[in-house]
Design a protein around this motif. Structure first.
Motif, PDB file in Angstrom:
ATOM      1  N   LYS A  99       0.854  -1.189   0.000  1.00 47.51           N
ATOM      2  CA  LYS A  99       0.000   0.000   0.000  1.00 47.51           C
ATOM      3  C   LYS A  99       0.892   1.242   0.000  1.00 47.51           C
ATOM      4  CE  LYS A  99      -4.071  -0.104   2.520  1.00 47.51           C
ATOM      5  NZ  LYS A  99      -4.809  -0.105   3.796  1.00 47.51           N
ATOM      6  N   THR A 100       0.735   2.102  -1.005  1.00 50.38           N
ATOM      7  CA  THR A 100       1.493   3.364  -1.024  1.00 50.38           C
ATOM      8  C   THR A 100       0.515   4.499  -1.299  1.00 50.38           C
ATOM      9  OG1 THR A 100       1.894   3.167  -3.399  1.00 50.38           O
ATOM     10  CG2 THR A 100       3.651   2.388  -1.964  1.00 50.38           C
ATOM     11  N   ASN A 101       0.942   5.717  -0.971  1.00 46.95           N
ATOM     12  CA  ASN A 101       0.147   6.854  -1.428  1.00 46.95           C
ATOM     13  C   ASN A 101       0.612   7.191  -2.857  1.00 46.95           C
ATOM     14  OD1 ASN A 101       2.527   8.252  -1.228  1.00 46.95           O
ATOM     15  ND2 ASN A 101       1.896   9.573   0.451  1.00 46.95           N
ATOM     16  N   SER A 119       7.684   4.784 -11.529  1.00 41.48           N
ATOM     17  CA  SER A 119       7.500   4.865 -10.076  1.00 41.48           C
ATOM     18  C   SER A 119       8.844   4.743  -9.359  1.00 41.48           C
ATOM     19  CB  SER A 119       6.464   3.854  -9.583  1.00 41.48           C
ATOM     20  OG  SER A 119       6.943   2.549  -9.709  1.00 41.48           O
ATOM     21  N   GLY A 120       9.825   4.095  -9.997  1.00 42.15           N
ATOM     22  CA  GLY A 120      11.178   4.061  -9.421  1.00 42.15           C
ATOM     23  C   GLY A 120      11.762   5.460  -9.341  1.00 42.15           C
ATOM     24  N   ARG A 127       2.611   9.097  -3.889  1.00 42.87           N
ATOM     25  CA  ARG A 127       4.017   9.493  -3.973  1.00 42.87           C
ATOM     26  C   ARG A 127       4.951   8.387  -3.494  1.00 42.87           C
ATOM     27  NH1 ARG A 127       3.949  15.448  -1.429  1.00 42.87           N
ATOM     28  NH2 ARG A 127       6.175  14.961  -1.288  1.00 42.87           N
ATOM     29  N   THR A 128       4.494   7.159  -3.584  1.00 38.03           N
ATOM     30  CA  THR A 128       5.288   5.950  -3.285  1.00 38.03           C
ATOM     31  C   THR A 128       5.643   5.751  -1.792  1.00 38.03           C
ATOM     32  OG1 THR A 128       7.554   6.801  -3.660  1.00 38.03           O
ATOM     33  CG2 THR A 128       6.364   6.006  -5.610  1.00 38.03           C
ATOM     34  N   HIS A 129       5.041   6.579  -0.911  1.00 41.07           N
ATOM     35  CA  HIS A 129       5.310   6.409   0.524  1.00 41.07           C
ATOM     36  C   HIS A 129       4.546   5.192   1.045  1.00 41.07           C
ATOM     37  CE1 HIS A 129       6.674  10.751   1.410  1.00 41.07           C
ATOM     38  NE2 HIS A 129       6.517  10.636   0.100  1.00 41.07           N
ATOM     39  N   THR A 130       5.220   4.375   1.849  1.00 44.11           N
ATOM     40  CA  THR A 130       4.519   3.279   2.535  1.00 44.11           C
ATOM     41  C   THR A 130       4.089   3.775   3.923  1.00 44.11           C
ATOM     42  OG1 THR A 130       6.465   2.421   3.676  1.00 44.11           O
ATOM     43  CG2 THR A 130       6.104   1.655   1.401  1.00 44.11           C
ATOM     44  N   ASN A 131       3.581   2.872   4.737  1.00 42.22           N
ATOM     45  CA  ASN A 131       3.190   3.260   6.100  1.00 42.22           C
ATOM     46  C   ASN A 131       4.397   3.540   6.987  1.00 42.22           C
ATOM     47  OD1 ASN A 131       3.520   0.311   5.814  1.00 42.22           O
ATOM     48  ND2 ASN A 131       3.142   0.264   7.999  1.00 42.22           N
ATOM     49  N   ALA A 162       8.001   2.394  -1.911  1.00 38.77           N
ATOM     50  CA  ALA A 162       7.851   1.179  -2.729  1.00 38.77           C
ATOM     51  C   ALA A 162       7.483   1.585  -4.146  1.00 38.77           C
ATOM     52  CB  ALA A 162       6.781   0.269  -2.142  1.00 38.77           C
ATOM     53  N   CYS A 163       8.053   0.868  -5.102  1.00 38.56           N
ATOM     54  CA  CYS A 163       7.814   1.222  -6.502  1.00 38.56           C
ATOM     55  C   CYS A 163       7.763  -0.039  -7.365  1.00 38.56           C
ATOM     56  CB  CYS A 163       8.918   2.156  -7.006  1.00 38.56           C
ATOM     57  SG  CYS A 163      10.591   1.573  -6.682  1.00 38.56           S
ATOM     58  N   GLY A 164       7.166   0.110  -8.540  1.00 38.65           N
ATOM     59  CA  GLY A 164       7.105  -1.006  -9.492  1.00 38.65           C
ATOM     60  C   GLY A 164       5.985  -1.986  -9.184  1.00 38.65           C
ATOM     61  N   ASP A 165       6.132  -3.174  -9.727  1.00 36.43           N
ATOM     62  CA  ASP A 165       5.045  -4.159  -9.663  1.00 36.43           C
ATOM     63  C   ASP A 165       4.694  -4.581  -8.243  1.00 36.43           C
ATOM     64  OD1 ASP A 165       5.203  -4.024 -12.401  1.00 36.43           O
ATOM     65  OD2 ASP A 165       5.341  -6.188 -12.711  1.00 36.43           O
ATOM     66  N   VAL A 166       5.602  -4.394  -7.297  1.00 33.68           N
ATOM     67  CA  VAL A 166       5.294  -4.802  -5.926  1.00 33.68           C
ATOM     68  C   VAL A 166       4.196  -3.916  -5.312  1.00 33.68           C
ATOM     69  CG1 VAL A 166       7.044  -3.411  -4.687  1.00 33.68           C
ATOM     70  CG2 VAL A 166       6.380  -5.646  -3.796  1.00 33.68           C
TER      71      VAL A 166
END
Ligand SMILES: Cc1cc2nc3c(=O)[nH]c(=O)nc-3n(C[C@H](O)[C@H](O)[C@H](O)COP(=O)(O)OP(=O)(O)OC[C@H]3O[C@@H](n4cnc5c(N)ncnc54)[C@H](O)[C@@H]3O)c2cc1C
Length: 313
Positions: A257-259, A289-290, A261-265, A271-275
């Motif tokens: 789960k990211t916002n 996203s990288g 802007r790629t921020h996780t909790n 986190a970026c890409g297919d994950v």
């Protein structure tokens, strides 16, 4: 203490590395078991901008890595075995080293679920595909099989009708799991045939796929089915086990789960890409996203160092 550790050497991780290196963050990228990621499974990438004649997936990886190293990325050919991402200082362990870092960028990708039948591995990239957007074009006027009965199988099957002369959707049950609207479109499409209660036992061919061995699960009868290509859409496993209990996941897709802007909790973990993407799953979107993750990382490190908001005198 490192500035940035990037986990994964697919398009997402290596693009994050290029951007982080050019921001003078001296990133360390840990490549994992699949150097270059999923793109290395394909010989023909024809949809990555800038390469009008296409390029091989492994070639793409080598170019990405060269560019990342040119600007100072240290690429470590090892696998991350354990992480602690909960505090301000992140710990990342590989089989023979432990790193401490201000930022961790997760780019561990995802793995398409396999049928695990004879011929699948051998013919991957030679008629066996897991991506209609990537490979559909190669099957213009051909007969292809689609395996699966969920939304992505039906959606991709419908997409393939743009190229293929016939699409046979092979499903192990007697009804589709896909949403009603997709189901109706597939059932009424003149190029699509549905083959129910059937599983693939083997994929056969010479240079490329030419035949499937099918089994009807109700009658146990087996048959051979001539075919030019097979698209397998039975799901993806995002590579998230390493982060269990530390990083929040989407409940339906298991992606991180990211916002936007790629921020996780976790602060300082991106986190970026297919994950973290269950929709697009392309080299270009992973790379995009990288880039975002690295730019967010740069901002975060600068904030930590007091460069952006220096203390008032
Ligand atoms: C057969 C096939 C053909 C494709 N064709 C195309 C195409 O033509 N065009 C296109 O745009 N896209 C294509 N795709 C999709 C594209 O490959 C993916 O969208 C893209 O690779 C995702 O990039 P990523 O960096 O997010 O993850 P991945 O490419 O999945 O890379 C994940 C990386 O994480 C690493 N990793 C995982 N766990 C660990 C760990 N514990 N420690 C360290 N590293 C770890 C792996 O080693 C790998 O390097 C194709 C995919 C497949 C499977």
């Amino acid at each position: 203490m490192e500035n940035v550790i990037i986990i994964g050497s697919g398009p997402a991780g290596l693009t994050a590395a290029i951007y982080a290196a050019r921001a003078n963050l001296k990133p360390i990228l840990i490549a994992g078991m699949e150097r270059g990621g999923q793109v290395t499974l394909t010989n023909d990438l024809e949809n990555y901008p800038g390469f009008p004649d296409g390029l091989g997936g492994f070639e793409m990886y080598q170019l990405f890595e060269k560019q990342a190293q040119k600007f100072g990325t240290e690429v470590v050919y090892d696998v991350v075995t354990e992480v602690d991402l909960t505090g301000e200082v992140k710990t990342v362990k590989t089989s023979d080293k432990e790193y401490q870092s201000k930022v961790v960028i997760i780019a561990t990708g995802s793995t398409p679920k396999k049928l695990d039948v004879p011929g699948e591995k051998e013919f991957t990239g030679k008629g066996v595909s897991y991506c209609a957007t990537c490979d559909g074009f190669f099957f213009t006027d051909k007969h292809v099989a689609v395996i699966g009965g969920g939304n992505s199988a039906i959606d991709e099957g419908l997409f393939l009708t743009r190229f293929a002369k016939k699409v046979s959707i092979i499903h192990r049950r007697d009804q589709l799991r896909a949403d009603a609207i997709l189901r109706d479109r597939a059932l009424n499409h003149e190029k699509i045939e549905l083959i129910w209660d059937t599983v693939v036992e083997e994929i056969k061919g010479k240079e490329s796929v030419s035949e499937l061995v099918l089994k009807n699960v109700k009658t146990n009868e087996t048959s051979t089915f001539p075919i030019d290509g097979i698209f397998i859409f039975i799901g993806h496993y995002p590579n998230v086990d390493l982060f269990d209990g530390q990083i929040d996941l989407e409940s339906d897709t298991n992606t991180i789960k990211t916002n936007h802007r790629t921020h996780t909790n976790q602060t300082g973990v991106f986190a970026c890409g297919d994950v973290q993407d269950s929709i697009y799953r392309q080299a270009i979107t992973a790379a995009g996203s990288g880039c975002q993750a690295a730019m967010e990382a740069e901002k975060y490190v600068a904030e930590l160092e007091g460069k952006v908001y220096p203390a008032k005198k």
